[in-house]
Design a protein around this motif. Structure first.
Motif, PDB file in Angstrom:
ATOM      1  N   GLY A  64     -17.902   1.478  24.791  1.00 11.26           N
ATOM      2  CA  GLY A  64     -18.544   0.325  25.425  1.00 11.26           C
ATOM      3  C   GLY A  64     -18.716  -0.890  24.528  1.00 11.26           C
ATOM      4  N   ARG A  65     -18.048  -0.884  23.376  1.00  9.65           N
ATOM      5  CA  ARG A  65     -18.177  -2.002  22.428  1.00  9.65           C
ATOM      6  C   ARG A  65     -19.624  -2.274  22.041  1.00  9.65           C
ATOM      7  N   SER A  66     -20.160  -3.472  22.357  1.00 12.35           N
ATOM      8  CA  SER A  66     -21.492  -3.814  21.843  1.00 12.35           C
ATOM      9  C   SER A  66     -22.612  -3.310  22.738  1.00 12.35           C
ATOM     10  N   ASN A 112     -14.552 -13.960  32.066  1.00 11.39           N
ATOM     11  CA  ASN A 112     -14.958 -12.547  32.084  1.00 11.39           C
ATOM     12  C   ASN A 112     -14.641 -11.751  30.831  1.00 11.39           C
ATOM     13  N   ASN A 113     -13.585 -12.089  30.144  1.00  7.30           N
ATOM     14  CA  ASN A 113     -13.262 -11.399  28.896  1.00  7.30           C
ATOM     15  C   ASN A 113     -12.300 -12.287  28.118  1.00  7.30           C
ATOM     16  N   ASN A 114     -11.994 -11.916  26.901  1.00  9.50           N
ATOM     17  CA  ASN A 114     -11.200 -12.815  26.074  1.00  9.50           C
ATOM     18  C   ASN A 114      -9.727 -12.837  26.459  1.00  9.50           C
ATOM     19  N   ALA A 115      -9.244 -11.765  27.073  1.00  9.15           N
ATOM     20  CA  ALA A 115      -7.872 -11.793  27.572  1.00  9.15           C
ATOM     21  C   ALA A 115      -7.760 -12.903  28.623  1.00  9.15           C
ATOM     22  N   ALA A 116      -8.784 -13.031  29.455  1.00  6.57           N
ATOM     23  CA  ALA A 116      -8.812 -14.105  30.454  1.00  6.57           C
ATOM     24  C   ALA A 116      -8.876 -15.475  29.770  1.00  6.57           C
ATOM     25  N   GLN A 146       0.529  -6.944  20.089  1.00 12.75           N
ATOM     26  CA  GLN A 146      -0.210  -6.317  21.181  1.00 12.75           C
ATOM     27  C   GLN A 146      -1.625  -6.058  20.704  1.00 12.75           C
ATOM     28  N   ILE A 147      -2.581  -6.560  21.478  1.00  7.68           N
ATOM     29  CA  ILE A 147      -3.983  -6.357  21.116  1.00  7.68           C
ATOM     30  C   ILE A 147      -4.577  -5.369  22.110  1.00  7.68           C
ATOM     31  N   GLY A 148      -4.878  -4.164  21.644  1.00 11.47           N
ATOM     32  CA  GLY A 148      -5.474  -3.165  22.528  1.00 11.47           C
ATOM     33  C   GLY A 148      -4.516  -2.780  23.644  1.00 11.47           C
ATOM     34  N   GLY A 175      -2.246  -2.838  26.460  1.00 17.53           N
ATOM     35  CA  GLY A 175      -1.475  -3.653  27.396  1.00 17.53           C
ATOM     36  C   GLY A 175      -1.680  -5.150  27.305  1.00 17.53           C
ATOM     37  N   PHE A 176      -2.278  -5.646  26.223  1.00 21.61           N
ATOM     38  CA  PHE A 176      -2.453  -7.091  26.111  1.00 21.61           C
ATOM     39  C   PHE A 176      -1.469  -7.610  25.068  1.00 21.61           C
ATOM     40  N   ARG A 177      -0.269  -7.999  25.548  1.00 20.06           N
ATOM     41  CA  ARG A 177       0.770  -8.468  24.638  1.00 20.06           C
ATOM     42  C   ARG A 177       0.906  -9.967  24.762  1.00 20.06           C
ATOM     43  N   VAL A 215      -2.899 -16.496  16.843  1.00 22.65           N
ATOM     44  CA  VAL A 215      -3.593 -15.314  17.336  1.00 22.65           C
ATOM     45  C   VAL A 215      -4.047 -14.459  16.163  1.00 22.65           C
ATOM     46  N   HIS A 216      -5.310 -14.127  16.155  1.00 21.72           N
ATOM     47  CA  HIS A 216      -5.838 -13.269  15.095  1.00 21.72           C
ATOM     48  C   HIS A 216      -5.178 -11.897  15.185  1.00 21.72           C
ATOM     49  N   GLN A 217      -4.717 -11.396  14.051  1.00 22.56           N
ATOM     50  CA  GLN A 217      -4.058 -10.072  14.055  1.00 22.56           C
ATOM     51  C   GLN A 217      -5.133  -9.013  14.052  1.00 22.56           C
ATOM     52  N   SER A 218      -5.739  -8.820  15.243  1.00 17.31           N
ATOM     53  CA  SER A 218      -7.009  -8.100  15.219  1.00 17.31           C
ATOM     54  C   SER A 218      -6.924  -6.631  14.872  1.00 17.31           C
ATOM     55  N   ASN A 219      -5.883  -5.939  15.315  1.00 12.92           N
ATOM     56  CA  ASN A 219      -5.940  -4.500  15.035  1.00 12.92           C
ATOM     57  C   ASN A 219      -5.079  -4.056  13.861  1.00 12.92           C
ATOM     58  N   ILE A 267      -6.805 -21.394  18.746  1.00 11.20           N
ATOM     59  CA  ILE A 267      -6.849 -20.142  17.985  1.00 11.20           C
ATOM     60  C   ILE A 267      -7.539 -19.065  18.803  1.00 11.20           C
ATOM     61  N   ASP A 268      -6.813 -17.972  19.066  1.00  9.86           N
ATOM     62  CA  ASP A 268      -7.439 -16.800  19.669  1.00  9.86           C
ATOM     63  C   ASP A 268      -8.049 -16.008  18.520  1.00  9.86           C
ATOM     64  N   GLN A 269      -9.305 -16.295  18.258  1.00 10.82           N
ATOM     65  CA  GLN A 269      -9.966 -15.707  17.096  1.00 10.82           C
ATOM     66  C   GLN A 269     -10.415 -14.275  17.391  1.00 10.82           C
ATOM     67  N   GLY A 270     -10.770 -14.016  18.641  1.00  5.54           N
ATOM     68  CA  GLY A 270     -11.035 -12.633  19.075  1.00  5.54           C
ATOM     69  C   GLY A 270     -12.425 -12.105  18.807  1.00  5.54           C
ATOM     70  N   SER A 271     -12.787 -11.946  17.543  1.00  7.40           N
ATOM     71  CA  SER A 271     -13.992 -11.169  17.232  1.00  7.40           C
ATOM     72  C   SER A 271     -15.307 -11.911  17.429  1.00  7.40           C
ATOM     73  N   PHE A 310     -12.886 -16.273  21.901  1.00  9.21           N
ATOM     74  CA  PHE A 310     -13.373 -15.003  21.326  1.00  9.21           C
ATOM     75  C   PHE A 310     -14.145 -14.213  22.387  1.00  9.21           C
ATOM     76  N   SER A 311     -14.372 -12.947  22.079  1.00 10.06           N
ATOM     77  CA  SER A 311     -15.062 -12.046  23.013  1.00 10.06           C
ATOM     78  C   SER A 311     -16.579 -12.153  22.858  1.00 10.06           C
ATOM     79  N   GLY A 312     -17.289 -11.923  23.947  1.00  8.25           N
ATOM     80  CA  GLY A 312     -18.754 -11.926  23.900  1.00  8.25           C
ATOM     81  C   GLY A 312     -19.318 -10.609  23.394  1.00  8.25           C
ATOM     82  N   ASP A 313     -18.500  -9.541  23.441  1.00  4.66           N
ATOM     83  CA  ASP A 313     -19.059  -8.216  23.145  1.00  4.66           C
ATOM     84  C   ASP A 313     -18.430  -7.575  21.907  1.00  4.66           C
ATOM     85  N   LYS A 314     -17.976  -8.407  20.989  1.00  2.96           N
ATOM     86  CA  LYS A 314     -17.546  -7.842  19.708  1.00  2.96           C
ATOM     87  C   LYS A 314     -18.636  -8.156  18.679  1.00  2.96           C
ATOM     88  N   ILE A 315     -18.352  -9.028  17.722  1.00  2.00           N
ATOM     89  CA  ILE A 315     -19.342  -9.226  16.653  1.00  2.00           C
ATOM     90  C   ILE A 315     -20.633  -9.870  17.148  1.00  2.00           C
TER      91      ILE A 315
HETATM   92  C1  LIG Z   1     -10.255  -8.409  21.373  1.00  6.85           C
HETATM   93  C2  LIG Z   1      -9.253  -9.458  21.391  1.00  6.85           C
HETATM   94  C3  LIG Z   1      -8.684  -9.924  22.592  1.00  6.85           C
HETATM   95  C4  LIG Z   1      -9.049  -9.322  23.923  1.00  6.85           C
HETATM   96  O1  LIG Z   1     -10.386  -9.587  24.241  1.00  6.85           O
HETATM   97  P1  LIG Z   1     -11.110  -8.860  25.470  1.00  6.85           P
HETATM   98  O2  LIG Z   1     -12.501  -9.397  25.427  1.00  6.85           O
HETATM   99  O3  LIG Z   1     -11.004  -7.406  25.215  1.00  6.85           O
HETATM  100  O4  LIG Z   1     -10.384  -9.244  26.699  1.00  6.85           O
HETATM  101  C5  LIG Z   1      -7.764 -10.933  22.534  1.00  6.85           C
HETATM  102  N1  LIG Z   1      -7.420 -11.495  21.354  1.00  6.85           N
HETATM  103  C6  LIG Z   1      -7.940 -11.065  20.185  1.00  6.85           C
HETATM  104  C7  LIG Z   1      -7.475 -11.711  18.910  1.00  6.85           C
HETATM  105  C8  LIG Z   1      -8.870 -10.052  20.155  1.00  6.85           C
HETATM  106  O5  LIG Z   1      -9.398  -9.635  18.992  1.00  6.85           O
END
Ligand SMILES: *Cc1c(COP(=O)(O)O)cnc(C)c1O
Length: 469
Positions: A105-107, A160-164, A188-190, A192-194, A234-238, A265-269, A296-301
């Motif tokens: 559930g992340r955060s 709704n989420n950072n992919a959006a 690819q981040i997580g 199916g998000f390419r 795009v942040h190389q998140s994983n 910049i898709d910073q992500g975290s 960036f996502s609301g439910d990461k850092i």
């Molecule tokens: C986590 C992440 C996403 C996806 O974010 P969601 O909130 O899971 O949709 C996209 N880009 C980056 C760089 C991420 O770290």
């Protein structure tokens, strides 16, 4: 112990008898052991489950000739209900050492923050009503003002989420045009998000530049045409790249981009300070460098609800907000009110708002004392051991942080104990490494401690027949 899960205990008064007819479902539902499941799963769902179970018992070749033991039937009934209940969302204890864990559930949202938005969500609210003049407003509330104070962005849009976020930014600002992306960020981040797929779906034309390990400012600048709308980084998140690599000087790219090209910049975290991660660039620093938008996502850092936040240039934010796709991506008031509350408390430096990642990093520092104290409690069966923790969720992939945890040494196979800990009323999620069962203490929440100890007391005692004090 505060458990909501049924215990599956059979009343010892039951006497086993062999029957050739199965019990009436209506009667069975009155059984005290099933009452909990009716409460947790609903009566129709339990009824249907029992019907299916009884159909399969009746079809069993032995049933007609040998009948069934009524205690066996009850065991099967409770087991079916239990299997179903295990699929329901429920609280678990994170002892994985990964603070922002996608599978968990992340955060977690701070309880006090959650309570603070109760009234605004359980009554009507002014989601799209301007209280000043009674006219229709937008649903952004105070968010832009708060984001401005927090990271220095002019404006923001929440989805709704950072992919959006990524999709909306591309679709609203660059559909039908070229978007320049480094070959090192075709990732690819997580699940199916390419990045290349999202680009294609949003109607943009991908222009690849650089190589997997090296992309320079010139690579970006030389690729610009009249039809270029955006440079997307795009942040190389994983994963993290080490060795012979080079990333562009972002400030240099920002300064050299022509007016018609925006830098996103898709910073992500959602990292807002470099305190724990010198290798990372924080949101305020990206904006200072002249980046037009960060997302960036609301439910990461940041530790809020699932959301995507796009922040930066006001003109671009307004374009995003006006795009028809925004209607599909806009969050409801639960998310917006939680974000507002979180940011207000963050700005006031309230410890409740630091987010689970920072909390875990802080806890890592005291995890040795905790692990040692608990190891003493379970003596021969537990040992305090040094472990590593990660922020997780694609945030700060290059860093691991030292912390402590427990190594449980119980009779039998470590994997079986790992599985058994997931069967506890409040499942404990640990991990196995080199056939050792490990429970990372740094990712436990303070509110987990009592139930963690109580459950392990019972568990260790049941496997060792020794009194645990
Ligand atoms: C986590 C992440 C996403 C996806 O974010 P969601 O909130 O899971 O949709 C996209 N880009 C980056 C760089 C991420 O770290």
């Amino acid at each position: 112990m505060n458990t909501i899960a049924p215990s599956d205990s059979l009343s010892s008064s039951s006497i086993s008898t062999i029957n050739y007819r199965l019990p009436q479902i209506e009667q069975l539902l009155q059984h005290p052991d099933l009452a909990d499941y009716v409460r947790l799963l609903s009566r129709p769902v339990v009824t249907n489950t029992l019907r299916q179970l009884f159909t399969s018992i009746r079809q069993h070749p032995d049933f007609k000739t040998q009948g069934v033991n009524d205690l066996d039937v009850m065991t099967l009934v409770l087991d079916s209900c239990r299997q179903l209940y295990r699929r329901r969302q429920q609280r678990v204890i994170n002892a994985t050492g990964i603070a922002v864990h996608t599978n968990l559930g992340r955060s977690p949202i701070n309880e006090q923050i959650w309570d603070s938005v109760k009234a605004v969500n359980t009554g009507y609210n002014n989601l799209e009503l301007k209280l000043s003049d009674g006219k229709r407003g937008d649903r952004n509330g105070l968010l832009s003002t708060l984001i401005q104070s927090w990271i220095g962005a002019e404006d923001c849009v929440v989805v709704n989420n950072n992919a959006a976020s990524v999709y909306l930014v591309l679709h609203a600002l660059a559909a039908g045009k070229e978007v320049i992306v480094s070959r090192g960020e075709q990732i690819q981040i997580g699940g199916g998000f390419r990045i290349p797929d999202i680009l294609a779906l949003s109607g943009c034309k991908l222009v690849e530049v650089g190589t997997t390990n090296i992309t320079t400012s010139d690579d970006y600048i030389n690729a610009i045409t009249d039809n270029t709308a955006m440079v997307l980084m795009v942040h190389q998140s994983n994963f993290s790249m080490q060795g012979f690599t080079e990333s562009p000087d972002i400030q240099d790219v920002a300064e050299r981009l022509p007016e018609h090209v925006s830098l996103v910049i898709d910073q992500g975290s959602g990292l807002s300070s470099e305190q724990y991660a010198q290798s990372e660039v924080s949101l305020p620093r990206y904006l200072q460098m002249g980046v037009d938008l960060v997302c960036f996502s609301g439910d990461k850092i940041i530790g809020g609800p699932q959301a995507g936040i796009i922040a930066g240039c006001s003109k671009l934010c307004q374009q995003l907000a006006k795009n028809p796709m925004m209607r599909t991506f806009r969050p409801g008031r639960i998310v917006l009110s939680l974000l507002e509350q979180l940011l207000v408390q963050k700005l006031n430096r309230d410890p409740a708002a630091i987010g689970v990642a920072q909390q875990a990093l802080d806890r890592a520092k005291v995890s040795q004392a905790l692990a040692q104290q608990w190891a003493l409690r379970w003596k021969a069966y537990a040992q305090a051991v040094p472990l590593m923790m990660q922020v997780g969720g694609g945030a700060i992939p290059s860093e691991t942080y030292p912390c402590y945890g427990l190594k449980l040494t119980l009779p039998g196979n470590a994997q079986l104990h790992l599985d058994a800990l997931r069967e506890l009323p409040i499942p404990i999620i640990g991990y196995v490494n080199s056939n050792q069962l490990l429970l990372n203490v740094a990712t436990l929440l303070d509110s987990d401690h009592a139930v963690f100890i109580a459950q392990l007391d019972d568990y260790i005692q049941s496997y060792t027949n020794t009194e645990v004090k």
